[in-house]
Design a protein around this motif. Structure first.
Motif, PDB file in Angstrom:
ATOM      1  N   ARG A 122      27.490  57.820  41.458  1.00  0.00           N
ATOM      2  CA  ARG A 122      26.292  57.641  40.640  1.00  0.00           C
ATOM      3  C   ARG A 122      26.079  56.192  40.233  1.00  0.00           C
ATOM      4  NH1 ARG A 122      27.519  61.303  36.383  1.00  0.00           N
ATOM      5  NH2 ARG A 122      28.175  63.018  37.683  1.00  0.00           N
ATOM      6  N   ARG A 123      27.149  55.480  40.012  1.00  0.00           N
ATOM      7  CA  ARG A 123      27.053  54.085  39.582  1.00  0.00           C
ATOM      8  C   ARG A 123      26.809  53.133  40.759  1.00  0.00           C
ATOM      9  NH1 ARG A 123      26.685  55.823  34.922  1.00  0.00           N
ATOM     10  NH2 ARG A 123      28.353  56.009  33.435  1.00  0.00           N
ATOM     11  N   GLY A 124      26.862  53.631  42.004  1.00  0.00           N
ATOM     12  CA  GLY A 124      26.470  52.801  43.152  1.00  0.00           C
ATOM     13  C   GLY A 124      27.586  52.322  44.056  1.00  0.00           C
ATOM     14  N   LEU A 125      28.827  52.698  43.823  1.00  0.00           N
ATOM     15  CA  LEU A 125      29.889  52.293  44.741  1.00  0.00           C
ATOM     16  C   LEU A 125      29.818  53.139  46.011  1.00  0.00           C
ATOM     17  CD1 LEU A 125      32.994  51.632  42.472  1.00  0.00           C
ATOM     18  CD2 LEU A 125      31.643  50.000  43.744  1.00  0.00           C
ATOM     19  N   GLN A 126      29.977  52.484  47.154  1.00  0.00           N
ATOM     20  CA  GLN A 126      29.839  53.187  48.422  1.00  0.00           C
ATOM     21  C   GLN A 126      31.135  53.250  49.215  1.00  0.00           C
ATOM     22  OE1 GLN A 126      26.688  51.161  50.416  1.00  0.00           O
ATOM     23  NE2 GLN A 126      25.119  51.917  49.027  1.00  0.00           N
ATOM     24  N   LYS A 127      32.038  52.346  48.985  1.00  0.00           N
ATOM     25  CA  LYS A 127      33.277  52.298  49.756  1.00  0.00           C
ATOM     26  C   LYS A 127      34.400  52.931  48.943  1.00  0.00           C
ATOM     27  CE  LYS A 127      31.793  48.176  52.148  1.00  0.00           C
ATOM     28  NZ  LYS A 127      32.076  46.779  52.439  1.00  0.00           N
ATOM     29  N   ILE A 128      34.535  54.230  49.085  1.00  0.00           N
ATOM     30  CA  ILE A 128      35.521  54.991  48.322  1.00  0.00           C
ATOM     31  C   ILE A 128      36.441  55.685  49.309  1.00  0.00           C
ATOM     32  CG2 ILE A 128      35.854  56.816  46.624  1.00  0.00           C
ATOM     33  CD1 ILE A 128      32.914  56.328  45.771  1.00  0.00           C
ATOM     34  N   GLY A 129      37.727  55.591  49.086  1.00  0.00           N
ATOM     35  CA  GLY A 129      38.680  56.242  49.974  1.00  0.00           C
ATOM     36  C   GLY A 129      39.861  56.795  49.208  1.00  0.00           C
ATOM     37  N   PHE A 130      40.512  57.788  49.819  1.00  0.00           N
ATOM     38  CA  PHE A 130      41.682  58.406  49.209  1.00  0.00           C
ATOM     39  C   PHE A 130      42.926  57.845  49.874  1.00  0.00           C
ATOM     40  CE2 PHE A 130      38.525  61.534  48.008  1.00  0.00           C
ATOM     41  CZ  PHE A 130      38.919  61.854  46.724  1.00  0.00           C
ATOM     42  N   VAL A 131      43.940  57.582  49.062  1.00  0.00           N
ATOM     43  CA  VAL A 131      45.231  57.134  49.563  1.00  0.00           C
ATOM     44  C   VAL A 131      46.125  58.366  49.664  1.00  0.00           C
ATOM     45  CG1 VAL A 131      47.230  55.668  49.138  1.00  0.00           C
ATOM     46  CG2 VAL A 131      44.946  54.878  48.525  1.00  0.00           C
ATOM     47  N   ASN A 132      46.695  58.573  50.831  1.00  0.00           N
ATOM     48  CA  ASN A 132      47.527  59.738  51.064  1.00  0.00           C
ATOM     49  C   ASN A 132      48.994  59.353  50.921  1.00  0.00           C
ATOM     50  OD1 ASN A 132      48.554  62.160  51.856  1.00  0.00           O
ATOM     51  ND2 ASN A 132      48.098  61.913  54.020  1.00  0.00           N
ATOM     52  N   ASP A 133      49.708  60.150  50.138  1.00  0.00           N
ATOM     53  CA  ASP A 133      51.151  59.986  50.024  1.00  0.00           C
ATOM     54  C   ASP A 133      51.785  61.085  50.858  1.00  0.00           C
ATOM     55  OD1 ASP A 133      53.664  59.255  49.361  1.00  0.00           O
ATOM     56  OD2 ASP A 133      53.565  59.877  47.269  1.00  0.00           O
ATOM     57  N   ALA A 134      52.413  60.721  51.946  1.00  0.00           N
ATOM     58  CA  ALA A 134      52.933  61.714  52.888  1.00  0.00           C
ATOM     59  C   ALA A 134      54.220  62.374  52.403  1.00  0.00           C
ATOM     60  CB  ALA A 134      53.172  61.061  54.240  1.00  0.00           C
ATOM     61  N   SER A 135      54.664  62.075  51.191  1.00  0.00           N
ATOM     62  CA  SER A 135      55.921  62.653  50.723  1.00  0.00           C
ATOM     63  C   SER A 135      55.782  64.106  50.332  1.00  0.00           C
ATOM     64  CB  SER A 135      56.468  61.853  49.531  1.00  0.00           C
ATOM     65  OG  SER A 135      55.580  61.947  48.435  1.00  0.00           O
ATOM     66  N   TYR A 136      54.565  64.612  50.184  1.00  0.00           N
ATOM     67  CA  TYR A 136      54.399  66.021  49.854  1.00  0.00           C
ATOM     68  C   TYR A 136      53.391  66.637  50.772  1.00  0.00           C
ATOM     69  CZ  TYR A 136      51.099  63.742  46.624  1.00  0.00           C
ATOM     70  OH  TYR A 136      50.166  62.944  46.033  1.00  0.00           O
TER      71      TYR A 136
END
Length: 136
Positions: A122-136
Motif C-alpha cells: 500500500r505504501r508503494g514498495l515493489q521489490k519485496i522478497g522472502f528469505v528462506n531458512d532451509a534449516s526447517y
C-alpha cells in the motif's frame, strides 16, 4: 614405365607399381580442392561496442524480520507497526527503490505477515522478497 613380357617367366617383378599411389594422390587432391573453399567461409560477428557501459550500484537492502510473537525488526531494530509504516513511506519515495527482504519465524502468526505485506504494498514498495531458512 616398363612393361613385362612373357620371356622372363618365373622371375619376380622388382619395379614398384605406381598406379595405385597416383590414384590415391589424385583422389586426395580432389577432396582437398573441394573442401578448401568451405573452410575459408567468413562468419559475421556482431561485437559489442568498445565503450564501457555504466555499472549501476546494487540496490539498498532492508532486512525486515517478523518474530513468533509479532515483533517487527527493521534492520535488526525493533519497531512498532506505525513506525514501520513511516519508514516504508520514506523508502518508497527513493529513486531506486530498496529491496525488502522479509524473514519470518516459522511460528509467526500468518495474520501479522499478511498485514505487513499489505502495508509494504500500500505504501508503494515493489521489490519485496522472502528469505528462506532451509534449516526447517
Amino acid at each position: 614405365m616398363a612393361m613385362t613380357t612373357g620371356s622372363n617367366a618365373g622371375q619376380s617383378y622388382s619395379d614398384i607399381n605406381m598406379t595405385p599411389l597416383i590414384d590415391v594422390m589424385l583422389v586426395l587432391l580432389i577432396i582437398f580442392i573441394i573442401t578448401l573453399p568451405s573452410q575459408t567461409h567468413a562468419i559475421k560477428i556482431d561485437n559489442p561496442s568498445p565503450q564501457p557501459q555504466e555499472v549501476t550500484p546494487p540496490p539498498e537492502v532492508i532486512d525486515l524480520q517478523i518474530d513468533f510473537d509479532g515483533t517487527l525488526l527493521w534492520n535488526k531494530t525493533a519497531v512498532d507497526r506505525a513506525t514501520m509504516q513511516g519508514y516504508v513511506s520514506a523508502e518508497a519515495k527513493k529513486s531506486p527503490q530498496p529491496q525488502v527482504h522479509i524473514t519470518v519465524d516459522r511460528f509467526a502468526n500468518y495474520e501479522i505477515v499478511a498485514q505487513t505485506l499489505a502495508d509494504l504494498q500500500r505504501r508503494g514498495l515493489q521489490k519485496i522478497g522472502f528469505v528462506n531458512d532451509a534449516s526447517y
